[in-house]
Design a protein around this motif. Structure first.
Motif, PDB file in Angstrom:
ATOM      1  N   ALA A 188       0.860  -1.184   0.000  1.00 52.40           N
ATOM      2  CA  ALA A 188       0.000   0.000   0.000  1.00 52.40           C
ATOM      3  C   ALA A 188       0.901   1.240   0.000  1.00 52.40           C
ATOM      4  CB  ALA A 188      -0.914  -0.007   1.216  1.00 52.40           C
ATOM      5  N   PRO A 189       0.423   2.349  -0.473  1.00 45.54           N
ATOM      6  CA  PRO A 189      -0.864   2.539  -1.158  1.00 45.54           C
ATOM      7  C   PRO A 189      -0.843   1.945  -2.562  1.00 45.54           C
ATOM      8  CG  PRO A 189       0.388   4.568  -1.243  1.00 45.54           C
ATOM      9  CD  PRO A 189       1.202   3.615  -0.399  1.00 45.54           C
ATOM     10  N   ALA A 190      -1.972   1.920  -3.235  1.00 47.46           N
ATOM     11  CA  ALA A 190      -2.077   1.219  -4.514  1.00 47.46           C
ATOM     12  C   ALA A 190      -1.548   2.072  -5.666  1.00 47.46           C
ATOM     13  CB  ALA A 190      -3.534   0.853  -4.781  1.00 47.46           C
ATOM     14  N   GLY A 191      -0.756   1.442  -6.540  1.00 48.62           N
ATOM     15  CA  GLY A 191      -0.345   1.961  -7.842  1.00 48.62           C
ATOM     16  C   GLY A 191       0.044   3.426  -7.887  1.00 48.62           C
ATOM     17  N   ASP A 192      -0.743   4.200  -8.653  1.00 49.74           N
ATOM     18  CA  ASP A 192      -0.406   5.611  -8.896  1.00 49.74           C
ATOM     19  C   ASP A 192      -0.431   6.432  -7.613  1.00 49.74           C
ATOM     20  OD1 ASP A 192      -0.080   5.083 -11.548  1.00 49.74           O
ATOM     21  OD2 ASP A 192      -2.002   5.942 -12.189  1.00 49.74           O
ATOM     22  N   ALA A 193      -1.190   5.996  -6.633  1.00 48.16           N
ATOM     23  CA  ALA A 193      -1.257   6.747  -5.386  1.00 48.16           C
ATOM     24  C   ALA A 193       0.115   6.817  -4.735  1.00 48.16           C
ATOM     25  CB  ALA A 193      -2.266   6.107  -4.433  1.00 48.16           C
ATOM     26  N   LEU A 194       0.873   5.728  -4.809  1.00 45.25           N
ATOM     27  CA  LEU A 194       2.220   5.732  -4.228  1.00 45.25           C
ATOM     28  C   LEU A 194       3.107   6.740  -4.945  1.00 45.25           C
ATOM     29  CD1 LEU A 194       4.457   3.550  -2.546  1.00 45.25           C
ATOM     30  CD2 LEU A 194       5.247   3.825  -4.883  1.00 45.25           C
ATOM     31  N   VAL A 195       3.041   6.743  -6.274  1.00 49.61           N
ATOM     32  CA  VAL A 195       3.887   7.659  -7.049  1.00 49.61           C
ATOM     33  C   VAL A 195       3.524   9.102  -6.722  1.00 49.61           C
ATOM     34  CG1 VAL A 195       4.543   8.397  -9.373  1.00 49.61           C
ATOM     35  CG2 VAL A 195       4.201   5.958  -8.879  1.00 49.61           C
ATOM     36  N   THR A 196       2.229   9.391  -6.615  1.00 46.25           N
ATOM     37  CA  THR A 196       1.793  10.762  -6.319  1.00 46.25           C
ATOM     38  C   THR A 196       2.259  11.197  -4.931  1.00 46.25           C
ATOM     39  OG1 THR A 196      -0.154  10.492  -7.730  1.00 46.25           O
ATOM     40  CG2 THR A 196      -0.217  12.266  -6.094  1.00 46.25           C
ATOM     41  N   GLN A 197       2.041  10.337  -3.940  1.00 50.00           N
ATOM     42  CA  GLN A 197       2.442  10.694  -2.576  1.00 50.00           C
ATOM     43  C   GLN A 197       3.966  10.806  -2.462  1.00 50.00           C
ATOM     44  OE1 GLN A 197       0.576   8.178   0.442  1.00 50.00           O
ATOM     45  NE2 GLN A 197      -1.302   8.012  -0.797  1.00 50.00           N
ATOM     46  N   ALA A 198       4.685   9.903  -3.127  1.00 46.00           N
ATOM     47  CA  ALA A 198       6.148   9.934  -3.061  1.00 46.00           C
ATOM     48  C   ALA A 198       6.713  11.181  -3.729  1.00 46.00           C
ATOM     49  CB  ALA A 198       6.718   8.681  -3.730  1.00 46.00           C
ATOM     50  N   THR A 199       6.084  11.594  -4.829  1.00 40.68           N
ATOM     51  CA  THR A 199       6.545  12.808  -5.519  1.00 40.68           C
ATOM     52  C   THR A 199       6.375  14.016  -4.613  1.00 40.68           C
ATOM     53  OG1 THR A 199       5.976  11.850  -7.671  1.00 40.68           O
ATOM     54  CG2 THR A 199       6.228  14.249  -7.566  1.00 40.68           C
ATOM     55  N   TYR A 242      17.856   9.019   6.241  1.00 34.59           N
ATOM     56  CA  TYR A 242      17.227  10.346   6.193  1.00 34.59           C
ATOM     57  C   TYR A 242      15.975  10.402   7.063  1.00 34.59           C
ATOM     58  CZ  TYR A 242      15.632  14.787   4.254  1.00 34.59           C
ATOM     59  OH  TYR A 242      15.247  16.102   4.107  1.00 34.59           O
ATOM     60  N   PHE A 243      15.118   9.360   6.953  1.00 36.23           N
ATOM     61  CA  PHE A 243      13.847   9.398   7.691  1.00 36.23           C
ATOM     62  C   PHE A 243      13.946   8.710   9.061  1.00 36.23           C
ATOM     63  CE2 PHE A 243      12.454   9.745   3.225  1.00 36.23           C
ATOM     64  CZ  PHE A 243      11.707  10.906   3.308  1.00 36.23           C
ATOM     65  N   GLY A 244      14.951   7.817   9.225  1.00 35.22           N
ATOM     66  CA  GLY A 244      15.116   7.103  10.490  1.00 35.22           C
ATOM     67  C   GLY A 244      14.161   5.925  10.612  1.00 35.22           C
ATOM     68  N   GLY A 245      14.549   4.927  11.404  1.00 36.38           N
ATOM     69  CA  GLY A 245      13.707   3.753  11.626  1.00 36.38           C
ATOM     70  C   GLY A 245      13.517   2.967  10.342  1.00 36.38           C
ATOM     71  N   THR A 246      12.299   2.418  10.244  1.00 39.70           N
ATOM     72  CA  THR A 246      11.960   1.661   9.031  1.00 39.70           C
ATOM     73  C   THR A 246      11.101   2.536   8.139  1.00 39.70           C
ATOM     74  OG1 THR A 246      11.990  -0.417  10.282  1.00 39.70           O
ATOM     75  CG2 THR A 246      10.858  -0.422   8.145  1.00 39.70           C
ATOM     76  N   PRO A 247      11.654   3.003   7.043  1.00 46.77           N
ATOM     77  CA  PRO A 247      10.897   3.928   6.191  1.00 46.77           C
ATOM     78  C   PRO A 247       9.738   3.224   5.504  1.00 46.77           C
ATOM     79  CG  PRO A 247      12.947   3.295   5.106  1.00 46.77           C
ATOM     80  CD  PRO A 247      13.003   2.711   6.497  1.00 46.77           C
ATOM     81  N   THR A 248       8.661   3.961   5.289  1.00 46.65           N
ATOM     82  CA  THR A 248       7.500   3.427   4.574  1.00 46.65           C
ATOM     83  C   THR A 248       7.816   3.317   3.086  1.00 46.65           C
ATOM     84  OG1 THR A 248       6.579   5.600   4.128  1.00 46.65           O
ATOM     85  CG2 THR A 248       6.001   4.573   6.244  1.00 46.65           C
ATOM     86  N   ALA A 249       6.900   2.643   2.378  1.00 41.36           N
ATOM     87  CA  ALA A 249       7.074   2.526   0.919  1.00 41.36           C
ATOM     88  C   ALA A 249       7.079   3.905   0.268  1.00 41.36           C
ATOM     89  CB  ALA A 249       5.966   1.656   0.327  1.00 41.36           C
ATOM     90  N   VAL A 250       6.214   4.796   0.777  1.00 41.42           N
ATOM     91  CA  VAL A 250       6.172   6.158   0.221  1.00 41.42           C
ATOM     92  C   VAL A 250       7.496   6.866   0.455  1.00 41.42           C
ATOM     93  CG1 VAL A 250       5.099   8.428   0.460  1.00 41.42           C
ATOM     94  CG2 VAL A 250       3.664   6.361   0.410  1.00 41.42           C
ATOM     95  N   GLN A 251       8.080   6.735   1.650  1.00 40.54           N
ATOM     96  CA  GLN A 251       9.355   7.383   1.957  1.00 40.54           C
ATOM     97  C   GLN A 251      10.498   6.809   1.113  1.00 40.54           C
ATOM     98  OE1 GLN A 251       9.375   6.686   6.200  1.00 40.54           O
ATOM     99  NE2 GLN A 251       8.653   8.794   6.652  1.00 40.54           N
ATOM    100  N   GLN A 252      10.489   5.481   0.923  1.00 36.87           N
ATOM    101  CA  GLN A 252      11.528   4.875   0.089  1.00 36.87           C
ATOM    102  C   GLN A 252      11.421   5.386  -1.356  1.00 36.87           C
ATOM    103  OE1 GLN A 252      12.278   0.551   0.656  1.00 36.87           O
ATOM    104  NE2 GLN A 252      10.675   0.683   2.248  1.00 36.87           N
ATOM    105  N   ALA A 253      10.178   5.418  -1.868  1.00 33.59           N
ATOM    106  CA  ALA A 253       9.985   5.916  -3.235  1.00 33.59           C
ATOM    107  C   ALA A 253      10.355   7.399  -3.332  1.00 33.59           C
ATOM    108  CB  ALA A 253       8.544   5.689  -3.673  1.00 33.59           C
ATOM    109  N   ALA A 254      10.053   8.161  -2.265  1.00 43.80           N
ATOM    110  CA  ALA A 254      10.405   9.580  -2.254  1.00 43.80           C
ATOM    111  C   ALA A 254      11.916   9.756  -2.319  1.00 43.80           C
ATOM    112  CB  ALA A 254       9.845  10.245  -1.013  1.00 43.80           C
ATOM    113  N   ALA A 255      12.653   8.920  -1.576  1.00 43.51           N
ATOM    114  CA  ALA A 255      14.119   8.991  -1.613  1.00 43.51           C
ATOM    115  C   ALA A 255      14.629   8.694  -3.017  1.00 43.51           C
ATOM    116  CB  ALA A 255      14.714   8.007  -0.610  1.00 43.51           C
TER     117      ALA A 255
END
Length: 688
Positions: free
Chosen positions: A47-58, A87-100
């Motif tokens: 999660a989140p699904a598909g394009d939502a991850l790309v949008t949030q990560a951007t 950069y984010f500390g701990g275990t980064p979320t999928a959104v944070q990893q994609a943002a990096a």
């Protein structure tokens, strides 16, 4: 399960439908299914699904400070997940990893790609340089926007004014000045030339045309290096003649003079004496380099740029009161029949008795017609023998012209006048400003004294061209193979007939102070005089000499550019005359239809060709009255409308003037307005 993957540098995400060890079948949110190789799969997530991850990560990536990320990043190669943990500390979320990942990809000045999803820190000095370049680019972009704003507001920034002609005619499209003009032109939806004129960058139409010409043809200016005129080392005999030249008042480069001997004896010898700078200037020396760079004198109303420095011209010009080095052609004729019995070419010093001027002599017809009483007012200071000599030369000139007409198969007609421009309000030799008052005078084409000089120069160029051919000495020739419309005169190293002139071979040789081609031919002729049958070996340029071909190519291009400028400046002053005199109507003749109802006309009493409307049912050659529109001195443009059809012009007047040599009638400079070229089909002018 979803996957984030790289698709040609763009990050996409979709639901995994199936997968193997090498690839996965992925469905995008749009419904499209794609096959993604394992190497391109960067992140698996629930999660989140598909394009939502790309949008949030951007959106998340926009908040990542690349400089801070660079500090956190390990020194060795790393993956985007590593940076996300630091950069984010701990275990980064999928959104944070994609943002990096997105942030790393978007900061190439900080991080270099080392593979799919892997990066390496750029060295500190490279980062510093990249940041400086980015800052500079921002400053330039801001400057471009500021300049564009000023231009749009009607003000021209100084840097753009200084680069005006480069921007217009030879732009560097990466330069901020050019970009500012383009941006302002787009924002105002106006042409660059109109934009710059409105902004005050072009304050003088005359200077616009003049500076453009200098920019394109004399980028280093029109001044000469420090040069001295060497004297000829040859001991030349003095000719037993008293020669005279015929030129206009502004001529300083007196290339040619004439002499007559033996009148009344039955056998007359006519001397055509040509200034001989080729005796002192040698191929490859400093003066030759100047001549070869300029190739010709440039003429325009009120001013000229000479091929040679003034003191050098003074040394070699055929000035009255001294014996001048010259290359002379002597033509012996039967006084009654004018049949040529013999010709001889000599190197000698020629005493010049007088430098005659058209302005003082043209009205005295007794100089060419023995039936007309002398005009005493014009005779002051003239040699007593001059009228008789000129009367004979005029008879000879008419005879030579008639012979050429027989070869051509049609007469040489002179149906249009020549025009001369006189500017008042500026010092002699000074560059005009464009604000001077202009007077335009007409002079009959083929006037007696013009005919005398032009026919004898044609005879000389034909005779010397044939002589070089007979000796096997290469030269530079002008030729025209046919009188068919549109056939242009060609310049080359092989002798060939000039059908328009009606001569067997035509080698420009009579203006060595003003044209480089003539100087080159003079060197060849000097070798012919000095070495006769072995001249081909002694001449500076040998048969099939590639350097001679290079001279022909360079001269053709340069001479054409100079001619266009002269035509453009004459058009400028003709249009200036319309404004000066408040002329709103004028008579003209239709000469060429451009499109339905749009014709080119030639003004009857001005050197002006321009388009008109309202001639749908009028035929070529008709004489019409034109109502003029506005004059544009920048575009060198004027238009008109036919208001009245006057009497039709005679068939002779409607025909193209076949007495013109290398004539170009211009309706405006290249890229600014239309031009009409007519073929070289007649007598070579004695002076520009």
């Amino acid at each position: 399960m979803y996957v984030l993957f790289d698709s040609a540098g763009k990050f996409l995400a979709g639901r995994i439908l199936s997968e193997t060890d090498a690839s996965a079948q992925v469905e995008l949110d749009s419904g499209k299914r794609v096959k993604v190789k394992l190497a391109h799969q960067l992140l698996h997530f629930d999660a989140p699904a598909g394009d939502a991850l790309v949008t949030q990560a951007t959106n998340e990536a926009a908040g990542i400070d690349p400089a801070l990320a660079w500090e956190f990043a390990p020194a060795a190669e790393f993956g985007f997940q590593d940076l996300a943990r630091d950069y984010f500390g701990g275990t980064p979320t999928a959104v944070q990893q994609a943002a990096a990942l997105i942030a790393l990809q978007a900061a190439p000045h900080y991080f270099r790609r080392a593979g799919s999803g892997r990066f390496r820190k750029a060295p500190a000095d490279i980062v510093a340089q990249a940041l400086a370049a980015i800052e500079k680019k921002k400053q330039i972009a801001a400057q471009v926007s500021a300049w564009a704003g000023e231009l749009a507001a009607g003000q021209c920034p100084a840097p753009i004014r200084e680069q005006l002609y480069k921007i217009l005619f030879k732009p560097d499209k990466n330069a901020p000045e050019y970009k500012a003009v383009v941006e302002a032109a787009r924002s105002t939806k106006s042409a660059p030339l109109a934009l710059l004129t409105h902004a005050g960058a072009i304050t003088s139409a005359y200077q616009f045309h003049w500076q453009r010409f200098l920019f394109e043809n004399f980028p280093r200016g029109t001044g000469f290096p420090e040069l001295h005129a060497p004297a000829s080392t040859l001991a030349l005999p003095e000719a037993p003649v008293q020669a005279f030249s015929i030129d206009d008042n502004e001529t300083t480069e007196i290339d040619d003079a004439l002499s007559v001997q033996g009148l009344g004896s039955g056998a007359v010898t006519v001397g055509i004496h040509i200034a001989a700078p080729g005796l002192a200037i040698q191929p490859g020396d400093a003066l030759d380099q100047v001549c070869r760079e300029r190739l010709s004198t440039v003429y325009m109303p009120g001013y000229k740029i000479t091929m040679l420095p003034a003191d050098v011209v003074d040394t070699y010009t055929l000035l009255a009161g001294r014996a001048n080095p010259a290359l002379s052609l002597y033509v012996t004729l039967d006084e009654a029949t004018l049949e040529i019995k013999a010709t001889e070419t000599r190197l000698e010093r020629v005493p010049v008795e007088a430098n005659l001027r058209h302005e003082a002599l043209d009205d005295d017809l007794s100089l060419t017609d023995p039936s007309v009483a002398p005009n005493g007012a014009n005779r002051s200071g003239l040699p007593a023998s001059l009228p008789t000599q000129l009367q004979f030369l005029y008879r000879l000139a008419e005879h030579l012209k008639a012979q050429r007409e027989q070869v051509r198969g049609k007469p040489l007609t002179f149906t249009r006048p020549d025009y001369s421009f006189h500017l008042s309000g500026h010092a002699a030799g000074a560059e005009p400003t464009g604000e001077e008052r202009v007077a335009i005078h007409t002079r009959a084409r083929g006037a007696p004294l013009d005919l005398v000089v032009s026919e004898l120069m044609i005879l000389t160029n034909d005779t010397w061209g044939g002589w070089l051919k007979a000796l096997g000495v290469p030269g530079i020739y002008r030729s025209q193979s046919s009188l068919a419309p549109g056939v242009k005169v060609r310049m080359g190293t092989k002798p060939a007939p000039h059908a328009g002139m009606g001569v067997a071979h035509y080698a420009w040789s009579t203006s060595p102070l003003r044209r480089y081609v003539d100087l080159v031919n003079q060197w060849q002729l000097i070798a012919a005089v000095q070495h006769d049958t072995t001249a081909a070996l002694a001449a500076p340029f040998k048969p099939r000499d590639t350097e001679l071909l290079a001279i022909v190519s360079a001269f053709d291009a340069t001479y054409a550019a100079y001619a266009r400028h002269q035509a453009g400046m004459e058009r400028f002053w003709a249009l200036r005359y319309l404004e000066q005199e408040g002329i709103r109507e004028l008579p003209a003749t239709l000469i060429k239809e451009q499109a339905a109802g749009i014709w080119l006309v030639r003004a009857d009493n001005l050197p002006l060709v321009f388009p008109v409307m309202g001639a749908q049912s009028v035929a070529r050659g008709m004489h019409v009255q034109i109502q003029l529109g506005g004059v544009d001195l920048i575009a060198l443009d004027v238009h008109g409308t036919v208001t009245t059809v006057l009497q039709p012009e005679s068939a002779e007047g409607a025909a193209d003037n076949e007495g013109d040599a290398d004539e170009t009638e211009s309706a405006g400079p290249v890229a600014l307005a239309l031009s009409v070229d007519e073929p070289d089909a007649g007598a070579e002018p004695a002076t520009p």
